[in-house]
Design a protein around this motif. Sequence first.
Motif, PDB file in Angstrom:
ATOM      1  N   MET A  50       0.845  -1.443  -0.264  1.00  0.00           N
ATOM      2  CA  MET A  50       0.215  -0.348  -0.216  1.00  0.00           C
ATOM      3  C   MET A  50       0.986   1.234   0.238  1.00  0.00           C
ATOM      4  O   MET A  50       2.348   1.515   0.722  1.00  0.00           O
ATOM      5  CB  MET A  50      -0.941  -0.379   1.349  1.00  0.00           C
ATOM      6  CG  MET A  50      -1.601  -0.632   1.387  1.00  0.00           C
ATOM      7  SD  MET A  50      -2.998  -1.621   2.839  1.00  0.00           S
ATOM      8  CE  MET A  50      -3.943   0.402   2.710  1.00  0.00           C
ATOM      9  N   ALA A  51       0.306   2.562  -0.602  1.00  0.00           N
ATOM     10  CA  ALA A  51       0.962   3.582  -0.935  1.00  0.00           C
ATOM     11  C   ALA A  51       1.030   4.472   1.239  1.00  0.00           C
ATOM     12  O   ALA A  51      -0.568   4.071   1.384  1.00  0.00           O
ATOM     13  CB  ALA A  51       0.677   4.477  -1.470  1.00  0.00           C
ATOM     14  N   PRO A  52       1.692   4.859   1.228  1.00  0.00           N
ATOM     15  CA  PRO A  52       1.271   5.538   2.688  1.00  0.00           C
ATOM     16  C   PRO A  52      -0.437   6.784   2.937  1.00  0.00           C
ATOM     17  O   PRO A  52      -0.275   6.671   1.490  1.00  0.00           O
ATOM     18  CB  PRO A  52       2.892   7.017   2.608  1.00  0.00           C
ATOM     19  CG  PRO A  52       2.919   6.268   2.367  1.00  0.00           C
ATOM     20  CD  PRO A  52       2.933   4.535   0.821  1.00  0.00           C
ATOM     21  N   SER A  53      -1.524   6.512   3.482  1.00  0.00           N
ATOM     22  CA  SER A  53      -2.438   6.872   3.256  1.00  0.00           C
ATOM     23  C   SER A  53      -2.718   8.432   2.906  1.00  0.00           C
ATOM     24  O   SER A  53      -3.305   8.748   2.686  1.00  0.00           O
ATOM     25  CB  SER A  53      -3.258   6.368   4.467  1.00  0.00           C
ATOM     26  OG  SER A  53      -2.337   7.247   5.921  1.00  0.00           O
ATOM     27  N   ASP A  54      -1.507   9.162   3.733  1.00  0.00           N
ATOM     28  CA  ASP A  54      -1.358  10.363   3.612  1.00  0.00           C
ATOM     29  C   ASP A  54      -0.105  10.947   3.354  1.00  0.00           C
ATOM     30  O   ASP A  54       0.706  11.403   5.062  1.00  0.00           O
ATOM     31  CB  ASP A  54      -2.466  11.499   4.598  1.00  0.00           C
ATOM     32  CG  ASP A  54      -2.581  12.914   3.985  1.00  0.00           C
ATOM     33  OD1 ASP A  54      -1.965  13.018   3.433  1.00  0.00           O
ATOM     34  OD2 ASP A  54      -3.413  13.015   4.809  1.00  0.00           O
ATOM     35  N   PRO A  55       0.973  10.798   2.589  1.00  0.00           N
ATOM     36  CA  PRO A  55       2.440  11.442   3.083  1.00  0.00           C
ATOM     37  C   PRO A  55       2.814  12.988   3.407  1.00  0.00           C
ATOM     38  O   PRO A  55       3.429  13.065   3.336  1.00  0.00           O
ATOM     39  CB  PRO A  55       2.798  10.948   1.517  1.00  0.00           C
ATOM     40  CG  PRO A  55       1.475  11.303   0.960  1.00  0.00           C
ATOM     41  CD  PRO A  55       0.316  10.802   1.419  1.00  0.00           C
ATOM     42  N   ARG A  56       1.605  13.378   3.043  1.00  0.00           N
ATOM     43  CA  ARG A  56       1.582  15.018   3.025  1.00  0.00           C
ATOM     44  C   ARG A  56       2.091  14.982   4.840  1.00  0.00           C
ATOM     45  O   ARG A  56       2.175  16.285   5.396  1.00  0.00           O
ATOM     46  CB  ARG A  56       0.302  15.838   2.223  1.00  0.00           C
ATOM     47  CG  ARG A  56       0.767  15.646   1.323  1.00  0.00           C
ATOM     48  CD  ARG A  56      -0.055  16.857   0.782  1.00  0.00           C
ATOM     49  NE  ARG A  56      -1.909  16.021   0.921  1.00  0.00           N
ATOM     50  CZ  ARG A  56      -3.109  16.556   0.670  1.00  0.00           C
ATOM     51  NH1 ARG A  56      -3.290  17.536  -0.491  1.00  0.00           N
ATOM     52  NH2 ARG A  56      -4.270  15.395   0.832  1.00  0.00           N
TER      53      ARG A  56
END
Length: 470
Positions: free
Chosen positions: A203-209
């Motif tokens: 999975m990609a990070p859910s909120d990379p910001r």
Amino acid sequence: MSFSEDRSVRRGLPRALMPFVHRQYRLLLGGLIAAMFADGVWAIALIWQIIDLGGGPSQVSFATIAAAVGMLVSTLAGGVLADRVSQRKIMIALEITKMAVFAAVGVAAIAGILQLWHVVVASLLGGVTVGMYYPAYSALLPKLVAPSELQAANGVEGILRPVILQALGPMIAGALIAAVDPGAAVLLAAVASVISGLCYLSMAPSDPRIADIGMRDSPIRGAITDIAEGFGYLWRTPWLWSTLGFACVLVLAVMGPTEVLVPFALRERAGAGASQHSLVLAGFGVGAALSSLVFASLPMPRRYLTVMFALFGASSLPLIIMGFAESTWVFVVAGFTCGVLFDGPMVLWGTLLQRRVPPAMLGRMASLDFFVSVALMPVSMAIVAPVSEVIGLTATFVIAGLFPVPVAVVCYLAARLWQDEIEHPLRDAGEIIDLDVARARRAHGTEPDPSDEMSAGRVDDEFGESLQER
């Protein structure tokens, strides 16, 4: 897939299948399925591994109590972590822990060096991972699907949980134990944990910001402060304290009779044994799966709190039937009805939690929900046997079936839930009207401004665009 294509696909799908459009959700669900399978296999392998080592009922009971203690002591801390640290990272760490624990037990069993205390420690650690998993999963899911898709996603979980955790996992574990030995089944649980972890890693990070916030001050002081904030929010939110308060009573009344007394009632009333008991459990699972499927396919009811309390309040009534039943099929029908009445509103409850609790509080509220479910379960199981010896099986089942009903009415009226659900409607388009939650979600970049007259009906689309950007 472009967002325009994604939107058109969603509009052509049945409501229950809409979450599957999102790759992130498919990976999360794959990890959940593998994790539930591992836990289902471990639940059976644990018992037979203890028996293989010469243990008896008291040793099995001690190991299961250790698991319950692990869940109980970890779930509140898990809620704090879920609000402070990447939920995806938490779930990866939990699967790594489960893999290491299961692999160690399996290898030690095959090597002939396993001891009973090893299994008890493994059971404790397994309980810790379960207690910390639910808050992280519940806090992550709303980041991956649109608000109107949450009910379908929770319904899918409700369908799969009895099928994977209570049926498929134990069935395959039993077959493997019979063909090889318990150690092989434990190693299978370790492999399933590896698969689950790989899904989360993909999975990609859910909120990379947003970086991990971590703990304020010292870890212990920060955790205590966060837990206190969670209880404060709970106390200020009537629909939360009323639902969790009633859940305490429901768990206390229902879990002991269903888990402890049903086998004895089957034996005494119907002359039945283990195979008939498994049919009752299967009836519950089938009812739960079908009810979850129905609620996954429906929009959120306008009177969602009223519907939820009505079903929860009636979910204990089939115990009265069990109290007078004298044949196996009556027990099976009662179990099926329990599953229908209990798991259907669980879909609404999970969705309600994820749509009305601010994101910064969701992990802690999910952990309080799980804590309530676990805390009184051993108490119910401990008191039901001596109570039934004093007043009899029938009276115990009848009291357990009737007592939660007036409590549900009192909680519903005390919290004025019929007014709350009108003041905080959850529209079919997925728009969350609760302005505090909407502002919190906008702060995380996932919610349009509800004051914009054009935002109604566009919430899911803009949410989907934010997912595409991520």
